[in-house]
Design a protein around this motif. Structure first.
Motif, mmCIF file in Angstrom:
data_model
loop_
_atom_site.group_PDB
_atom_site.id
_atom_site.type_symbol
_atom_site.label_atom_id
_atom_site.label_comp_id
_atom_site.label_asym_id
_atom_site.label_seq_id
_atom_site.Cartn_x
_atom_site.Cartn_y
_atom_site.Cartn_z
ATOM 1 N N VAL A 85 0.483 -2.844 5.138
ATOM 2 C CA VAL A 85 -0.669 -2.106 5.675
ATOM 3 C C VAL A 85 -0.437 -1.780 7.147
ATOM 4 O O VAL A 85 -0.732 -0.664 7.603
ATOM 5 N N LYS A 86 0.124 -2.728 7.870
ATOM 6 C CA LYS A 86 0.408 -2.488 9.300
ATOM 7 C C LYS A 86 1.416 -1.349 9.464
ATOM 8 O O LYS A 86 1.216 -0.456 10.293
ATOM 9 N N ARG A 87 2.480 -1.344 8.632
ATOM 10 C CA ARG A 87 3.472 -0.265 8.719
ATOM 11 C C ARG A 87 2.848 1.078 8.357
ATOM 12 O O ARG A 87 3.113 2.099 9.010
ATOM 13 N N LEU A 88 1.996 1.091 7.332
ATOM 14 C CA LEU A 88 1.362 2.355 6.927
ATOM 15 C C LEU A 88 0.400 2.868 7.991
ATOM 16 O O LEU A 88 0.300 4.081 8.212
ATOM 17 N N ARG A 89 -0.297 1.971 8.662
ATOM 18 C CA ARG A 89 -1.194 2.408 9.757
ATOM 19 C C ARG A 89 -0.393 3.003 10.913
ATOM 20 O O ARG A 89 -0.795 4.008 11.509
ATOM 21 N N GLU A 90 0.750 2.372 11.218
ATOM 22 C CA GLU A 90 1.605 2.916 12.277
ATOM 23 C C GLU A 90 2.132 4.293 11.885
ATOM 24 O O GLU A 90 2.189 5.208 12.715
ATOM 25 N N GLN A 91 2.504 4.442 10.609
ATOM 26 C CA GLN A 91 2.997 5.732 10.142
ATOM 27 C C GLN A 91 1.893 6.786 10.190
ATOM 28 O O GLN A 91 2.128 7.929 10.583
ATOM 29 N N ARG A 92 0.681 6.406 9.815
ATOM 30 C CA ARG A 92 -0.445 7.340 9.880
ATOM 31 C C ARG A 92 -0.702 7.767 11.333
ATOM 32 O O ARG A 92 -0.961 8.938 11.614
ATOM 33 N N ALA A 93 -0.587 6.807 12.254
ATOM 34 C CA ALA A 93 -0.779 7.146 13.671
ATOM 35 C C ALA A 93 0.299 8.109 14.154
ATOM 36 O O ALA A 93 0.023 9.022 14.945
ATOM 37 N N ARG A 94 1.558 7.921 13.667
ATOM 38 C CA ARG A 94 2.619 8.851 14.066
ATOM 39 C C ARG A 94 2.341 10.253 13.533
ATOM 40 O O ARG A 94 2.607 11.248 14.214
ATOM 41 N N TRP A 95 1.815 10.341 12.300
ATOM 42 C CA TRP A 95 1.546 11.654 11.727
ATOM 43 C C TRP A 95 0.371 12.345 12.408
ATOM 44 O O TRP A 95 0.173 13.550 12.237
ATOM 45 N N TYR A 100 5.498 14.582 16.642
ATOM 46 C CA TYR A 100 6.184 13.947 15.508
ATOM 47 C C TYR A 100 6.227 14.894 14.315
ATOM 48 O O TYR A 100 7.248 15.007 13.629
ATOM 49 N N ILE A 101 5.112 15.586 14.078
ATOM 50 C CA ILE A 101 5.064 16.541 12.964
ATOM 51 C C ILE A 101 6.089 17.649 13.190
ATOM 52 O O ILE A 101 6.811 18.051 12.265
#
Length: 156
Positions: A85-95, A100-101
């Motif tokens: 969940v922590k990794r997915l939240r970080e990925q969502r923040a990057r997107w 980044y996009i």
């Protein structure tokens, strides 16, 4: 006849003991007292109670140990899920970041900004991540299809 206070079995046992004493004396040995069993009724009952307790507690202890193991497994899975969940939240923040996009679009979709010129190298040497010797299983399906069409066209 006077009442005898000993039973027949007790009198026979006493006569046997006296006969054994005479035999041992005739041999020159010392007389040993008859050996009594060390296991009394109380000791046998205690052993039975202890064995019953061991048998009665074996299954609950096995259940306890297996449940503790399952709890440990569940805790490890929960920790793994929290990390994911922590990794997915970080990925969502990057997107959420437009830079980044743009970087991902340039890398994967080969987008270019207005006024820039994009180049694509056809032999694959421009992309350092691709292996140089690509077997048919490593290539995309459409590349294998076109290679088959080209080889059929050449007559092979």
């Amino acid at each position: 006849m006077p009442a005898d206070r000993f039973s027949t079995a007790t009198r026979l046992r006493a006569l046997g003991a006296q006969a054994a004493e005479r035999v041992y004396r005739a041999r020159g040995g010392s007389v040993r007292a008859p050996r009594r069993s060390r296991l009394t009724g109380r000791a046998a009952m205690l052993a039975l109670v202890v064995c019953s307790l061991v048998v009665a507690l074996a299954y609950p202890m096995r259940q306890y140990v297996s449940q503790r193991s399952e709890i440990a497994d569940q805790r490890r899975q929960a920790e793994h899920a929290r990390e994911q969940v922590k990794r997915l939240r970080e990925q969502r923040a990057r997107w959420q970041d437009p830079a980044y996009i743009e970087q991902r679009a340039r890398e994967h979709l080969h987008f270019v900004r207005p006024g820039e010129t994009g180049y694509t190298v056809r032999d694959g040497t421009g992309d350092a991540r691709r292996p140089t010797d690509r077997r048919p299983a490593d290539r995309a399906w459409y590349q294998n299809l076109w290679d088959g069409v080209d080889s059929a066209d050449r007559g092979r």
